[in-house]
Design an enzyme around this catalytic site. Structure first.
Site, short mmCIF file in Angstrom:
data_model
loop_
_atom_site.label_atom_id
_atom_site.label_comp_id
_atom_site.label_asym_id
_atom_site.label_seq_id
_atom_site.Cartn_x
_atom_site.Cartn_y
_atom_site.Cartn_z
N GLU A 6 1.08 -1.30 -0.01
CA GLU A 6 0.11 0.09 0.19
C GLU A 6 0.87 1.29 0.01
O GLU A 6 0.49 1.97 -0.64
CB GLU A 6 -0.91 0.07 1.31
N ASP A 56 -7.30 7.56 -8.70
CA ASP A 56 -7.96 6.02 -9.11
C ASP A 56 -9.41 6.41 -9.15
O ASP A 56 -10.21 5.35 -9.15
CB ASP A 56 -7.70 5.19 -8.29
N THR A 91 -7.32 9.28 -0.78
CA THR A 91 -7.11 7.91 -0.21
C THR A 91 -6.19 8.27 1.15
O THR A 91 -5.24 9.24 0.94
CB THR A 91 -6.15 7.15 -1.08
#
Length: 279
Positions: free
Chosen positions: A62, A80, A85
């Protein structure tokens, strides 16, 4: 337990970006049995040391780092289609789990720096929008990460929607610590259920069970884990914008091949070409 459905995770663009999204994926839907063979040999992921190992391996994929505790302050849009995020497993504003973190934080620490952004976070759920957020929000996230209450909120949401259901399902399937980690990583990257254009954990598990029985049904643990990883690789390759499977091929598959069903060190693996080790 139903967690937010998610599309596959990507490496942060602050490091070499291996997975380049080509389409907008909106995650709009929500992403205990007997102990497994690993329990007879050693502790599962409920053991704090094993859980820490699992988080380090997840963080290598990640965040390109084994220091998962440094990721509470991480926040950015990685392009994305899921908005921002952030945090220890990449909570997203678009799929709603980032909102759940901030709501939990507001309940335990009212008046915190992120509370004013709750209306905007609710408004952008299901989209990639930054409306009402932007740099004031990302700066507030970084400030909040210094607060133990915010870190606890991230941990609690991770456990509620990802770690706990993954481990419980793996234990019910008779899997040890490695299998529990493999399930957890699938939950983190894909979510529990299918989302538009994606395949979630439940579909992967169903496809794996069509090939091999898990230990709870009398099957061989290694054979079943390989079947699950086959299903996960196939799921990643169904994504038009995600083709790199090194998270499986040069990491989890290595652990299975070496027979480290207890996720015991030494562990050596690669993700996106970068090498890692835990001794």
């Amino acid at each position: 337990m139903r967690g937010p459905a998610k599309g596959p995770r990507q490496v942060k663009p602050t490091r070499p970006l291996r997975l380049l999204p080509a389409v907008l994926l909106l995650a709009l839907s929500a992403c205990a049995g007997p102990g497994g063979g690993g329990d007879a040999q050693g502790a599962g992921l409920a053991d704090p040391a094993k859980k820490d190992t699992a988080m380090r391996i997840v963080s290598s994929a990640e965040n390109s780092s084994l220091d998962w505790k440094a990721q509470y302050a991480y926040i950015e849009d990685i392009g994305d289609g899921r908005g921002y995020t952030g945090g220890v497993i990449g909570f997203c504003s678009g799929c709603g789990d980032l909102l759940k973190v901030v709501e939990r934080y507001a309940r335990t620490a009212p008046g915190n720096p992120l509370e004013p952004f709750l209306p905007a976070l609710r408004a952008v759920e299901g989209s990639a929008s930054h409306r009402g957020l932007g740099r004031p929000f990302t700066r507030a996230w970084v400030r909040a990460a210094k607060d133990p209450a915010f870190r606890r909120a991230q941990d609690a949401e991770r456990d509620l929607h990802y770690f706990d259901p993954a481990v419980a399902r793996a234990e019910g399937d008779g899997l040890g610590a490695l299998g529990q980690f493999i399930y957890f990583d699938a939950y983190v990257m894909h979510g529990a259920g299918d989302a538009p254009g994606t395949v979630g954990f439940r579909t992967m598990r169903r496809e794996a069970m069509a090939v091999a029985d898990p230990p709870s049904r009398g099957g061989d643990e290694t054979a079943y884990l390989n079947a699950f990883l086959d299903a996960r690789v196939a799921a990643i390759r169904r994504e038009p914008s995600h083709t790199d499977t090194s998270r499986i091929d040069t990491a989890q598959r290595v652990f299975v091949r070496e027979g480290r069903l207890d996720l015991e060190p030494p562990l050596r693996w690669k993700v996106y070409g970068d090498s890692y080790r835990l001794d």
